[in-house]
Motif scaffolding. Structure first.
Motif, PDB file in Angstrom:
ATOM      1  N   GLN A 434       0.829  -1.205   0.000  1.00  0.00           N
ATOM      2  CA  GLN A 434       0.000   0.000   0.000  1.00  0.00           C
ATOM      3  C   GLN A 434       0.864   1.255   0.000  1.00  0.00           C
ATOM      4  O   GLN A 434       0.574   2.222  -0.713  1.00  0.00           O
ATOM      5  N   GLU A 435       1.927   1.226   0.821  1.00  0.00           N
ATOM      6  CA  GLU A 435       2.810   2.396   0.869  1.00  0.00           C
ATOM      7  C   GLU A 435       3.492   2.620  -0.483  1.00  0.00           C
ATOM      8  O   GLU A 435       3.615   3.758  -0.949  1.00  0.00           O
ATOM      9  N   GLU A 436       3.920   1.520  -1.102  1.00  0.00           N
ATOM     10  CA  GLU A 436       4.540   1.661  -2.422  1.00  0.00           C
ATOM     11  C   GLU A 436       3.533   2.170  -3.446  1.00  0.00           C
ATOM     12  O   GLU A 436       3.861   2.998  -4.305  1.00  0.00           O
ATOM     13  N   LEU A 437       2.304   1.697  -3.338  1.00  0.00           N
ATOM     14  CA  LEU A 437       1.271   2.156  -4.258  1.00  0.00           C
ATOM     15  C   LEU A 437       0.969   3.630  -4.052  1.00  0.00           C
ATOM     16  O   LEU A 437       0.795   4.383  -5.024  1.00  0.00           O
ATOM     17  N   ILE A 438       0.922   4.055  -2.781  1.00  0.00           N
ATOM     18  CA  ILE A 438       0.674   5.475  -2.499  1.00  0.00           C
ATOM     19  C   ILE A 438       1.807   6.334  -3.064  1.00  0.00           C
ATOM     20  O   ILE A 438       1.571   7.377  -3.679  1.00  0.00           O
ATOM     21  N   ALA A 439       3.046   5.864  -2.841  1.00  0.00           N
ATOM     22  CA  ALA A 439       4.184   6.617  -3.373  1.00  0.00           C
ATOM     23  C   ALA A 439       4.141   6.667  -4.901  1.00  0.00           C
ATOM     24  O   ALA A 439       4.396   7.713  -5.516  1.00  0.00           O
ATOM     25  N   LEU A 440       3.816   5.520  -5.503  1.00  0.00           N
ATOM     26  CA  LEU A 440       3.726   5.476  -6.963  1.00  0.00           C
ATOM     27  C   LEU A 440       2.597   6.365  -7.466  1.00  0.00           C
ATOM     28  O   LEU A 440       2.749   7.075  -8.480  1.00  0.00           O
ATOM     29  N   THR A 441       1.484   6.345  -6.745  1.00  0.00           N
ATOM     30  CA  THR A 441       0.357   7.192  -7.140  1.00  0.00           C
ATOM     31  C   THR A 441       0.723   8.663  -7.043  1.00  0.00           C
ATOM     32  O   THR A 441       0.382   9.467  -7.922  1.00  0.00           O
ATOM     33  N   LYS A 442       1.425   9.037  -5.968  1.00  0.00           N
ATOM     34  CA  LYS A 442       1.833  10.433  -5.813  1.00  0.00           C
ATOM     35  C   LYS A 442       2.789  10.845  -6.928  1.00  0.00           C
ATOM     36  O   LYS A 442       2.682  11.943  -7.496  1.00  0.00           O
ATOM     37  N   GLU A 443       3.710   9.926  -7.239  1.00  0.00           N
ATOM     38  CA  GLU A 443       4.647  10.227  -8.323  1.00  0.00           C
ATOM     39  C   GLU A 443       3.907  10.395  -9.647  1.00  0.00           C
ATOM     40  O   GLU A 443       4.204  11.306 -10.433  1.00  0.00           O
ATOM     41  N   ARG A 444       2.910   9.518  -9.868  1.00  0.00           N
ATOM     42  CA  ARG A 444       2.130   9.610 -11.101  1.00  0.00           C
ATOM     43  C   ARG A 444       1.315  10.895 -11.149  1.00  0.00           C
ATOM     44  O   ARG A 444       1.195  11.535 -12.204  1.00  0.00           O
ATOM     45  N   GLU A 445       0.768  11.296  -9.987  1.00  0.00           N
ATOM     46  CA  GLU A 445       0.009  12.545  -9.940  1.00  0.00           C
ATOM     47  C   GLU A 445       0.904  13.735 -10.262  1.00  0.00           C
ATOM     48  O   GLU A 445       0.495  14.655 -10.973  1.00  0.00           O
ATOM     49  N   ASP A 446       2.136  13.713  -9.728  1.00  0.00           N
ATOM     50  CA  ASP A 446       3.070  14.801 -10.037  1.00  0.00           C
ATOM     51  C   ASP A 446       3.368  14.845 -11.532  1.00  0.00           C
ATOM     52  O   ASP A 446       3.422  15.927 -12.146  1.00  0.00           O
ATOM     53  N   GLN A 447       3.548  13.654 -12.129  1.00  0.00           N
ATOM     54  CA  GLN A 447       3.815  13.606 -13.564  1.00  0.00           C
ATOM     55  C   GLN A 447       2.633  14.144 -14.356  1.00  0.00           C
ATOM     56  O   GLN A 447       2.802  14.875 -15.340  1.00  0.00           O
ATOM     57  N   LEU A 448       1.419  13.786 -13.929  1.00  0.00           N
ATOM     58  CA  LEU A 448       0.230  14.263 -14.633  1.00  0.00           C
ATOM     59  C   LEU A 448       0.070  15.765 -14.494  1.00  0.00           C
ATOM     60  O   LEU A 448      -0.334  16.445 -15.453  1.00  0.00           O
ATOM     61  N   ARG A 449       0.377  16.305 -13.302  1.00  0.00           N
ATOM     62  CA  ARG A 449       0.299  17.757 -13.131  1.00  0.00           C
ATOM     63  C   ARG A 449       1.302  18.472 -14.026  1.00  0.00           C
ATOM     64  O   ARG A 449       0.985  19.497 -14.648  1.00  0.00           O
ATOM     65  N   GLN A 450       2.520  17.910 -14.086  1.00  0.00           N
ATOM     66  CA  GLN A 450       3.522  18.522 -14.971  1.00  0.00           C
ATOM     67  C   GLN A 450       3.086  18.445 -16.426  1.00  0.00           C
ATOM     68  O   GLN A 450       3.243  19.404 -17.193  1.00  0.00           O
ATOM     69  N   HIS A 451       2.511  17.292 -16.793  1.00  0.00           N
ATOM     70  CA  HIS A 451       2.031  17.147 -18.171  1.00  0.00           C
ATOM     71  C   HIS A 451       0.903  18.136 -18.455  1.00  0.00           C
ATOM     72  O   HIS A 451       0.841  18.726 -19.555  1.00  0.00           O
ATOM     73  N   ALA A 452       0.004  18.332 -17.465  1.00  0.00           N
ATOM     74  CA  ALA A 452      -1.095  19.286 -17.655  1.00  0.00           C
ATOM     75  C   ALA A 452      -0.561  20.693 -17.836  1.00  0.00           C
ATOM     76  O   ALA A 452      -1.069  21.462 -18.677  1.00  0.00           O
ATOM     77  N   ARG A 453       0.479  21.039 -17.054  1.00  0.00           N
ATOM     78  CA  ARG A 453       1.063  22.382 -17.209  1.00  0.00           C
ATOM     79  C   ARG A 453       1.702  22.530 -18.589  1.00  0.00           C
ATOM     80  O   ARG A 453       1.592  23.593 -19.227  1.00  0.00           O
ATOM     81  N   ARG A 454       2.377  21.465 -19.045  1.00  0.00           N
ATOM     82  CA  ARG A 454       2.990  21.534 -20.378  1.00  0.00           C
ATOM     83  C   ARG A 454       1.927  21.660 -21.463  1.00  0.00           C
ATOM     84  O   ARG A 454       2.079  22.432 -22.418  1.00  0.00           O
ATOM     85  N   MET A 455       0.840  20.891 -21.303  1.00  0.00           N
ATOM     86  CA  MET A 455      -0.229  20.967 -22.290  1.00  0.00           C
ATOM     87  C   MET A 455      -0.898  22.335 -22.282  1.00  0.00           C
ATOM     88  O   MET A 455      -1.264  22.879 -23.338  1.00  0.00           O
ATOM     89  N   GLU A 456      -1.044  22.896 -21.073  1.00  0.00           N
ATOM     90  CA  GLU A 456      -1.636  24.233 -20.983  1.00  0.00           C
ATOM     91  C   GLU A 456      -0.759  25.254 -21.695  1.00  0.00           C
ATOM     92  O   GLU A 456      -1.247  26.118 -22.440  1.00  0.00           O
ATOM     93  N   ALA A 457       0.550  25.136 -21.480  1.00  0.00           N
ATOM     94  CA  ALA A 457       1.469  26.057 -22.162  1.00  0.00           C
ATOM     95  C   ALA A 457       1.429  25.838 -23.671  1.00  0.00           C
ATOM     96  O   ALA A 457       1.468  26.796 -24.465  1.00  0.00           O
ATOM     97  N   LEU A 458       1.346  24.570 -24.076  1.00  0.00           N
ATOM     98  CA  LEU A 458       1.292  24.267 -25.505  1.00  0.00           C
ATOM     99  C   LEU A 458       0.020  24.824 -26.131  1.00  0.00           C
ATOM    100  O   LEU A 458       0.050  25.368 -27.249  1.00  0.00           O
ATOM    101  N   GLU A 459      -1.118  24.686 -25.404  1.00  0.00           N
ATOM    102  CA  GLU A 459      -2.362  25.235 -25.922  1.00  0.00           C
ATOM    103  C   GLU A 459      -2.271  26.747 -26.061  1.00  0.00           C
ATOM    104  O   GLU A 459      -2.791  27.333 -27.019  1.00  0.00           O
ATOM    105  N   LYS A 460      -1.604  27.379 -25.118  1.00  0.00           N
ATOM    106  CA  LYS A 460      -1.440  28.826 -25.205  1.00  0.00           C
ATOM    107  C   LYS A 460      -0.600  29.202 -26.419  1.00  0.00           C
ATOM    108  O   LYS A 460      -0.914  30.147 -27.159  1.00  0.00           O
ATOM    109  N   VAL A 461       0.453  28.413 -26.668  1.00  0.00           N
ATOM    110  CA  VAL A 461       1.294  28.670 -27.842  1.00  0.00           C
ATOM    111  C   VAL A 461       0.488  28.465 -29.116  1.00  0.00           C
ATOM    112  O   VAL A 461       0.587  29.232 -30.082  1.00  0.00           O
ATOM    113  N   LYS A 462      -0.352  27.398 -29.137  1.00  0.00           N
ATOM    114  CA  LYS A 462      -1.181  27.148 -30.317  1.00  0.00           C
ATOM    115  C   LYS A 462      -2.118  28.318 -30.581  1.00  0.00           C
ATOM    116  O   LYS A 462      -2.288  28.762 -31.722  1.00  0.00           O
ATOM    117  N   THR A 463      -2.750  28.796 -29.504  1.00  0.00           N
ATOM    118  CA  THR A 463      -3.685  29.914 -29.670  1.00  0.00           C
ATOM    119  C   THR A 463      -2.963  31.145 -30.196  1.00  0.00           C
ATOM    120  O   THR A 463      -3.440  31.845 -31.112  1.00  0.00           O
TER     121      THR A 463
END
Length: 653
Positions: A434-463
């Motif tokens: 469970q602890e490993e899963l929580i850590a993995l989930t947190k790491e995945r959430e951080d990756q998704l947040r970073q990806h969302a920020r990159r996509m947001e910046a990319l959308e702004k560049v597209k616009t």
């Protein structure tokens, strides 16, 4: 409706709980023969010419009567014999001394023989009871080994009962509120009751008697009015009906019902046999998949028969495989008994065995969790409620393991806790996972947040790119379209025939390019902000303009069929964007329809809303592609429409 009779058996009179050999009417016949023998002795003594009397032969009749008759019948026979001896003395058939001696012999022989016969009957009855109990226990052991579930066990016990007491039909029912629910049924000749059948307990007075007295009841079953016809026919055939209560913790929670379609009624031995089976069936009905109840049942079984030791070894093996152990804590003694698996959890040798004090258990608990364990156990003892908690233990080698303990409180029938019975499970590996899963989930959430920020910046560049490109392309395109217009009007002079032939294509492509740039510009503006210029608009006029705007450049006006009401359809809207929206829908319909297929555009009023519907007869869109329809650049390309040009911005706008 027939009423329920109390439990009766053919032998109704007993001496100290043991049955005599002969009661009414056989006892009356034997007693009569004995009295006849004493009358014969009296006659012989009266008419004998010798001085020898035969009164001593009456001892034979006394022996017979004392061996087989009930106490009351024996007293009656002895009384008659004594009276006849006095009559013989009075009539001169025997002298008083002989008569008194014979009377004393009668009384003494009657008493001693009756006690001896009663003791023999008691011994035989005890032997039969032991034999029956042995058969029941043996059958229960065999059924336990063969059964795959508690209800399978109940079914087999019921069949065993039917064959043991020579019944014709049987069923096991549990009480659910004011209803009886059939859990198992068996009939040696007819169709058994369906499992799950139910009826009201108040429809059977015998059931009320059973619940009130918690004792067996025998009689004739009642016939409820709402009984199914096929069941009613079977009930009418029953001559003798025996109900045995299933009692658990001093509460009747079910019954074993036995029926005979013939005489005689069920004997007392049959009742005792079924009562023994009822104890086992009651436990089976009350058992469940909860492990603490299984552990409790195992402890009870171990106390009743050594054969179930084999089952305990099998259970220990199952616990080892499941990493699940069991324990029992005696509140009065403050001692805990562990299964082998719990010993292994704590890093101890299971062969050491023996009770373990609560303080010794606490010594193996992590110091930071000892207060939690103590408080949880004390609270369970006080509230009598089930409990579940996690704690850590320290094994002798220093390894720390995490345990999950669940349990229930067994009482003395009142409000006093006697025993805590529960399970212990080593969940260390699960907690780590469970602890490993929580850590993995947190790491995945951080990756998704970073990806969302990159996509947001990319959308702004597209616009920004769309806005910049549309602005920069409008100027050069206006110049190109201007020169094309000058060439079309002849203001640049006479053009060669090849040049004139390409002017329409250039003009159409220029219009297409202008439309694309307008869409790109509008897309960029909408993603920055949406401002509507609202004004009263006749929706019919906006739709007509949209049709003209779409069909004039391509000459496809005849393919669009307009259906509109005769009166105005006034709405509050942004005329420019209404025209753009309807134009995009009509353009999409024309592109993806066959060249000669018509497109219908309908304006209608439904209640207080104006509705515009565009229908075409194109190839259609698959369900999985529909979510992409109104997204930016969300054009769906298939082998059927790959030749059709488009940007994927029309429906998006």
């Amino acid at each position: 409706m027939p009423s329920a009779d109390p439990l009766t058996v053919p032998v109704t009179r007993r001496f100290y709980g043991r049955e005599p050999v002969a009661d009414w009417p056989a006892g009356a016949l034997i007693g009569g023969l004995c009295v006849a023998a004493f009358v014969f002795v009296l006659i012989v003594d009266l008419y004998s010419e010798s001085e020898i009397t035969v009164g001593g032969l009456g001892v034979i009749a006394i022996l017979a009567a004392a061996s087989v008759l009930t106490r009351r019948m024996l007293i009656a026979v002895v009384t008659v014999a004594v009276m006849l001896r006095f009559v013989s003395v009075f009539l001169g058939g025997v002298n008083p001394a002989s008569a008194l001696t014979q009377i004393a012999a009668y009384v003494l022989v009657a008493g001693l023989t009756f006690l001896a016969a009663d003791a023999m009957r008691a011994a035989l009855q005890s032997a039969r009871r032991v034999d029956r109990l042995s058969k029941v226990v043996s059958a229960a052991i065999d059924l336990t080994e063969a059964s795959s579930s508690p209800m399978d066990w109940v079914q087999k016990l019921m069949v065993f009962s039917v064959k043991t007491v020579d019944a014709d039909r049987s069923n096991v029912s549990r009480f659910e509120g004011d209803e009886m629910v059939v859990e198992a049924s068996f009939d040696q000749s007819e169709e058994p009751l369906a499992v799950g059948s139910r009826w009201k307990t108040q429809s059977q007075p015998m059931v009320g008697e059973l619940i009130r007295t918690k004792r067996p009841v025998q009689g004739k079953p009642a016939l409820p009015a709402d009984l199914a016809p096929e069941v009613a026919d079977v009930v009418r055939q029953i001559r003798h009906y025996l109900l045995i209560p299933l009692v658990y913790e001093d509460e009747v929670h079910g019954t074993i019902a036995l029926a005979r379609y013939r005489d005689p009624a069920f004997e007392s031995e049959a009742v005792e046999s079924v009562q023994q089976v009822a104890h086992l069936a009651s436990l089976a009905l009350r058992s469940s998949k909860l492990y603490d109840e299984l552990v409790h049942a195992r402890f009870m079984a171990e106390a009743s028969t050594a054969q179930l030791l084999k089952r305990e070894r099998q259970l220990d093996e199952a616990q080892r495989m499941a990493h699940l152990g069991s324990y029992e804590y005696s509140v009065e003694r403050g001692e805990t008994s562990w299964s082998s698996e719990v010993y292994r959890f704590f890093g101890r040798d299971p062969s050491t065995g023996g009770p373990i004090s609560f303080d010794e258990v606490l010594n193996s608990v992590h110091p930071m969790d000892r207060e939690l364990v103590t408080n949880t156990v004390n609270e369970a003892i006080q509230t009598l409620q089930p409990y579940s908690f996690e704690y850590r233990i320290v094994r002798p080698d220093g390894e720390i393991r995490t345990m999950l303990s669940r349990g229930t409180v067994m009482t003395d029938g009142g409000r006093h806790a006697v025993t805590l019975v529960g399970t212990a499970q080593d969940i260390t590996d699960m907690k780590r996972a469970q602890e490993e899963l929580i850590a993995l989930t947190k790491e995945r959430e951080d990756q998704l947040r970073q990806h969302a920020r990159r996509m947001e910046a990319l959308e702004k560049v597209k616009t920004e790119f769309l806005l910049l490109a549309s602005h920069e392309l409008r100027g050069p395109l206006a110049v190109i379209n201007g020169y094309v217009s000058l060439m079309q009007t002849g203001m640049l002079g006479e053009l060669p025939e090849p040049a004139r032939s390409v002017i329409p294509t250039m003009s159409a492509q220029g219009a297409t390019m202008k439309s694309l740039i307008d869409e790109m510009l509008e897309t960029a503006r909408l993603e920055q902000t949406v401002e509507l210029d609202l004004e009263p608009v006749d929706l019919r006029d906006a739709v007509r303009e949209a049709v003209d705007t779409t069909t004039q450049p391509t000459g496809s006006a005849e393919r669009v069929r307009l259906e509109m009401p005769g009166e105005p359809v006034d709405v509050l809207g942004d005329r420019l964007r209404l025209v753009m929206t309807v134009s995009a829908l009509i353009d999409n319909a024309l592109k993806y329809s066959a060249p000669r297929r018509a497109v219908t555009c309908t304006v209608d009023v439904e209640y207080s809303s104006a509705v515009v519907i565009v229908r075409d007869r194109g190839h259609g869109i698959s369900a999985q592609d529909m979510p992409r329809l109104f997204t930016r650049f969300g054009r769906i390309v298939t082998p059927d429409n790959a030749r059709i040009q488009g940007t994927g911005l029309g429906l998006y706008l």
